[in-house]
Design a protein around this motif. Structure first.
Motif, PDB file in Angstrom:
ATOM      1  N   GLN A   2       6.275   0.052  -6.543  1.00 24.29           N
ATOM      2  CA  GLN A   2       5.651  -0.031  -7.858  1.00 24.29           C
ATOM      3  C   GLN A   2       5.530   1.355  -8.487  1.00 24.29           C
ATOM      4  O   GLN A   2       5.717   2.381  -7.827  1.00 24.29           O
ATOM      5  N   PHE A   6       0.671   1.910 -11.494  1.00 24.21           N
ATOM      6  CA  PHE A   6       0.206   0.717 -10.775  1.00 24.21           C
ATOM      7  C   PHE A   6      -0.739   1.113  -9.643  1.00 24.21           C
ATOM      8  O   PHE A   6      -1.801   0.489  -9.465  1.00 24.21           O
ATOM      9  N   TYR A   7      -0.370   2.133  -8.892  1.00 23.89           N
ATOM     10  CA  TYR A   7      -1.195   2.533  -7.752  1.00 23.89           C
ATOM     11  C   TYR A   7      -2.463   3.253  -8.188  1.00 23.89           C
ATOM     12  O   TYR A   7      -3.487   3.174  -7.502  1.00 23.89           O
ATOM     13  N   GLN A   9      -4.120   2.410 -10.910  1.00 21.87           N
ATOM     14  CA  GLN A   9      -4.984   1.294 -11.296  1.00 21.87           C
ATOM     15  C   GLN A   9      -5.535   0.584 -10.070  1.00 21.87           C
ATOM     16  O   GLN A   9      -6.709   0.177 -10.032  1.00 21.87           O
ATOM     17  N   LYS A  10      -4.694   0.454  -9.039  1.00 23.09           N
ATOM     18  CA  LYS A  10      -5.148  -0.166  -7.796  1.00 23.09           C
ATOM     19  C   LYS A  10      -6.261   0.655  -7.171  1.00 23.09           C
ATOM     20  O   LYS A  10      -7.271   0.108  -6.692  1.00 23.09           O
ATOM     21  N   ALA A  11      -6.089   1.966  -7.172  1.00 23.81           N
ATOM     22  CA  ALA A  11      -7.105   2.848  -6.615  1.00 23.81           C
ATOM     23  C   ALA A  11      -8.403   2.756  -7.401  1.00 23.81           C
ATOM     24  O   ALA A  11      -9.500   2.736  -6.826  1.00 23.81           O
ATOM     25  N   SER A  13      -9.606   0.303  -8.888  1.00 24.12           N
ATOM     26  CA  SER A  13     -10.313  -0.941  -8.572  1.00 24.12           C
ATOM     27  C   SER A  13     -11.143  -0.811  -7.298  1.00 24.12           C
ATOM     28  O   SER A  13     -12.048  -1.612  -7.053  1.00 24.12           O
ATOM     29  N   PHE A 163      -7.157   3.318   0.086  1.00 23.75           N
ATOM     30  CA  PHE A 163      -6.514   2.431  -0.884  1.00 23.75           C
ATOM     31  C   PHE A 163      -5.451   1.527  -0.254  1.00 23.75           C
ATOM     32  O   PHE A 163      -4.732   0.831  -0.977  1.00 23.75           O
ATOM     33  N   ARG A 223     -10.514   0.072   1.598  1.00 21.56           N
ATOM     34  CA  ARG A 223      -9.741  -1.158   1.764  1.00 21.56           C
ATOM     35  C   ARG A 223      -9.381  -1.420   3.229  1.00 21.56           C
ATOM     36  O   ARG A 223      -9.519  -2.533   3.724  1.00 21.56           O
TER      37      ARG A 223
END
Length: 340
Positions: A2, A6-7, A9-11, A13, A163, A223
């Motif tokens: 990705q 993307f990563y 935004q993932k982080a 979250s 993450f 995570r």
């Protein structure tokens, strides 16, 4: 794979940038390492020396070398003026000798182009030998308290677990993802304590083995901890088996001392004094053997006592004077054990 966005935004979250920085800074102030010898003055030269020494080397190993270094070379000018042999002699035992040569060249560059003062500007720092992206950030953060991202093995491991990142930490092609995350999470203030906090968390809490997750300030949001997959991260590409090479050396010793040869700058153990190397195994019974592990191969060496033809490249050094020359650690150890 990705996109970087993307990563990020993932982080986000998992933990917002402001919250992440706040927790790192608060944790470091209470639990971090705040009494290391290069932290006492926030001196840019001290930071440069310590950061190059700490590459590939543990903190506790570096501390006595750092202290001896400052006794001999207390500032940039004294290092720039020093003969190369003095620099290499003081470095011996730390390994990865290119770091010593880079440090010497860095001092000469700073004296020549920056009036002996290590600059804060990132572009100027990049022009100094031995100063890569991580060291640029470390100097700016630790010496100048600037907002500067840093990424090393500790930071990669912390981010990978926090993450659950799929990136292979030993593949440089994934470094840009870690740098993007580091830049996103680095605050605009308290750069020194934040950078130190990242390193301290990786070194003392989020360790490669037996991580102390119960003491981590991010255990409730991490995570991999929540998923019970901490040991699955960070991801690594499988390493190839380390090859073994044979080496052959001559020991020419008499009442005047041991014959040594200074190695070239592009060789193994660059610019250090060493036993002359033979192209092939010699005849007769060897004097002895030694082993040494480099980053890319293992050396199994055999030594024969021989009388060599005179050469202007050789130097005979008395046994009592061996401490005055820069020798590779395995050569020094071998010579200390020989029977004259």
């Amino acid at each position: 794979m990705q996109s970087i966005d993307f990563y990020i935004q993932k982080a986000c979250s998992v933990v917002a940038a402001d919250d992440f920085a706040k927790q790192v800074i608060q944790w470091q102030q209470v639990h971090g390492r705040n009494n290391l010898p290069w932290q006492t003055e926030n001196n840019p030269y001290h930071v440069l020396v310590s950061e190059l020494m700490l590459q590939q080397t543990q903190v506790q190993t570096v501390i006595p070398y750092f202290n001896r270094w400052l006794e001999r070379f207390p500032d940039v000018q004294s290092l720039a003026d020093a003969p190369e042999d003095d620099v290499m002699q003081l470095w011996q035992g730390l390994g990865y000798y290119r770091r010593a040569r880079n440090l010497h060249a860095a001092a000469m560059t700073v004296v020549e182009h920056y009036q002996g003062k290590i600059p804060e500007n990132a572009d100027q720092l990049r022009e100094i030998p031995g100063v890569g992206p991580y060291t640029v950030g470390a100097i700016r953060a630790f010496a100048f308290d600037a907002s500067a991202a840093i990424v090393d093995g500790n930071v990669k491991r912390l981010f990978a677990r926090l993450f659950s990142l799929p990136f292979l930490v030993n593949k440089s092609s994934f470094d840009r993802y870690f740098w993007a995350l580091a830049e996103h999470y680095t605050p605009q203030s308290n750069g020194r304590r934040f950078a130190q906090g990242l390193l301290d968390l990786g070194a003392t809490i989020c360790k490669p083995t037996q991580p102390q997750c119960g003491d981590c300030p991010f255990r409730l949001t991490c995570r991999s901890y929540q998923d019970n997959t901490v040991t699955d991260f960070p991801k690594r590409a499988e390493k190839k088996a380390t090859p073994t090479r044979s080496g052959y050396f001559a020991l020419d010793i008499n009442d005047a001392g041991i014959l040594l040869l200074k190695r070239g700058s592009d060789s193994v153990w660059p610019n250090l004094w060493c036993l002359p190397e033979l192209e092939a195994a010699a005849q007769g019974t060897p004097d002895g053997h030694f082993k040494h592990t480099f980053s890319h191969y293992k050396l199994h060496a055999t030594v024969w006592r021989q009388t060599l033809a005179p050469s202007q490249h050789y130097r005979r050094v008395a046994l009592t004077d061996l401490d005055s020359v820069g020798l590779p650690a395995p050569i020094r150890t071998y010579l200390q054990q020989i029977n004259t």
